[in-house]
Scaffold this active site. Structure first.
Site, PDB file in Angstrom:
ATOM      1  N   LYS A 187       1.082  -4.289  -1.374  1.00  0.00           N
ATOM      2  CA  LYS A 187       0.113  -4.526  -3.213  1.00  0.00           C
ATOM      3  C   LYS A 187      -1.952  -4.794  -2.811  1.00  0.00           C
ATOM      4  CE  LYS A 187       3.498  -2.218  -5.207  1.00  0.00           C
ATOM      5  NZ  LYS A 187       4.654  -2.582  -4.440  1.00  0.00           N
TER       6      LYS A 187
HETATM    7  C1  LIG Z   1       6.150  -2.626  -5.354  1.00  0.00           C
HETATM    8  C2  LIG Z   1       6.542  -1.667  -6.586  1.00  0.00           C
HETATM    9  C3  LIG Z   1       7.754  -1.846  -7.534  1.00  0.00           C
HETATM   10  C4  LIG Z   1       8.558  -3.461  -7.700  1.00  0.00           C
HETATM   11  O1  LIG Z   1       7.333  -4.956  -7.572  1.00  0.00           O
HETATM   12  P1  LIG Z   1       8.144  -5.418  -6.980  1.00  0.00           P
HETATM   13  O2  LIG Z   1       7.444  -7.200  -6.718  1.00  0.00           O
HETATM   14  O3  LIG Z   1       8.500  -5.390  -5.151  1.00  0.00           O
HETATM   15  O4  LIG Z   1       9.992  -5.875  -7.347  1.00  0.00           O
HETATM   16  C5  LIG Z   1       7.611  -1.076  -8.703  1.00  0.00           C
HETATM   17  N1  LIG Z   1       7.450   0.304  -9.142  1.00  0.00           N
HETATM   18  C6  LIG Z   1       6.902   0.565  -7.591  1.00  0.00           C
HETATM   19  C7  LIG Z   1       5.933   1.914  -7.913  1.00  0.00           C
HETATM   20  C8  LIG Z   1       6.710   0.171  -7.246  1.00  0.00           C
HETATM   21  O5  LIG Z   1       5.367   0.355  -5.909  1.00  0.00           O
END
Ligand SMILES: *Cc1c(COP(=O)(O)O)cnc(C)c1O
Length: 385
Positions: A187
């Site tokens: 992210k």
């Molecule tokens: C990354 C992501 C998640 C989940 O996040 P994690 O930290 O990996 O559990 C949920 N929804 C979307 C759209 C994502 O990109």
């Protein structure tokens, strides 16, 4: 075979600066490595970023959404409306709390939940809406909250990809109902793994704190009680320190990503890919954090499958990804009655999307190389439609 001397360009690469690495070393030496002062500081700075709203940090964006659903009182018998064009965890957490996921198709232009379809999907059982901001692009937030208010629905925003994004200049997280972020390594802002929930008031924040660690409340030197069924979702101080280093650079990270996105659009203009009908994301350089730059392949005009297209990129030392296949076609959801043809725009985008390299360590030269390579592939394997 195309050979290149360029080093491999991944589609994403986390960046941890030297100051943050030193900060992590300090935490490791401090004697307090799990949830503690760094976590508190991380929450305080996240809260400041989100207009002073209460924030609690967790060890993933997935459990953050699940706790959001629990705080909103979503459980057995409730329907939650979301989109199949997301990471599978968005729907999985709805099942996890015992509720029923209801999908609505995407608007093919924004690739986000179609809000007309959302309105039509609301029933007497609907308890909450979980919009997803794919690639970091928010939905029409005014309209979303108009619908939610009129129908008295809770909103748990899956803003996992949208940290740094805004809506008409207002930061995502600084308004709305419950807002869930992820700080997974890929992210824009990362704590390696992690997440944060922005809430409406201190009561919700206190409940979030309990859900985070076994529902425990301590008092005095030796008092302890457990009054809700919580789990083990706390963030370590090592992770929180990484998150702080990243969070403090949000504005420059977002600005850099916007600039790279702009370069992508410029480079695609008038090239072979554009002429072949390559699908590009909506142009937005003000509210979008450009978590991802995703193209949609015109597969009917290419003598290549998506995997072969990605293979062609790989041969040119370019990494790419798929985010995501339409999730209602996964076995777990097929078993619940979902099938092909139900959400045609999601299925089409799910089968054709390719995420191109976009991260702050990239240069505009890298962007131009990626687009030149795509144009080359389109020239070589394109057909006249
Ligand atoms: C990354 C992501 C998640 C989940 O996040 P994690 O930290 O990996 O559990 C949920 N929804 C979307 C759209 C994502 O990109």
């Amino acid at each position: 075979m195309t050979q290149t001397s360029r080093p491999f360009l991944p589609f994403v690469k986390p960046e941890i600066d030297e100051e943050t690495i030193q900060g992590v070393v300090d935490v490791l030496r401090s004697g307090w490595i799990t949830t503690g002062p760094q976590n508190q500081q991380f929450e305080a700075e996240l809260s400041a970023y989100c207009g002073g709203r209460p924030v609690r940090a967790f060890n993933s964006g997935t459990c953050t959404m699940e706790i959001g659903l629990r705080i909103a009182g979503v459980g057995a018998g409730d329907e939650v409306i979301t989109t199949p064009m997301t990471w599978v965890s968005t729907a999985n957490v709805i099942l996890e709390v015992g509720a029923t996921p209801v999908f609505v198709d995407i608007d093919p232009a924004t690739r986000n939940m179609d809000l007309d379809l959302l309105e039509r999907a609301i029933t007497s059982k609907t308890k909450a809406i979980m919009p997803v901001y794919l690639g970091g692009l928010p939905v029409d937030m005014d309209r979303l909250y108009e619908i939610a208010r009129a129908r008295k629905l809770r909103v748990i925003e899956d803003a996992a990809q949208a940290f740094g994004s805004s809506w008409n200049g207002k930061r995502i997280g600084a308004f709305g109902d419950l807002v869930s972020f992820s700080f997974h390594a890929n992210k824009n802002i990362t704590s390696i793994e992690g997440g944060a929930l922005v809430m409406n008031n201190e009561d919700e924040a206190e409940l979030a704190r309990k859900y985070r660690l076994q529902g425990i409340t301590r008092t005095g030197f030796d008092g302890m009680d457990c009054d809700v069924l919580g789990g083990k979702y706390n963030l370590t101080d090592v992770a929180a320190r990484v998150g702080l280093g990243s969070l403090r650079k949000t504005d420059s990270i977002t600005a850099h990503r916007r600039e790279l996105a702009r370069r992508y659009f410029d480079a695609f203009e008038g090239g072979a890919a554009e002429k072949l009908g390559m699908g590009l994301p909506p142009k937005n350089f003000t509210d979008h954090n450009w978590h991802m730059f995703q193209i949609a392949l015109p597969l009917e005009r290419l003598k290549l499958s998506r995997a072969e297209f990605m293979g062609q990129l790989k041969e040119r030392n370019i990494g790419s990804g798929v985010h995501y296949p339409a999730l209602h076609l996964f076995t777990l959801y097929r078993e619940r009655g979902f099938k092909e043809g139900m959400f045609p725009h999601s299925e089409r985008f799910g089968a054709s999307n390719v995420t191109l390299p976009l991260f702050t360590g990239m240069s505009s030269d890298d962007v131009e190389y990626v687009v030149k390579s795509i144009d080359e592939i389109c020239e070589q394997f394109g057909t006249q439609g």
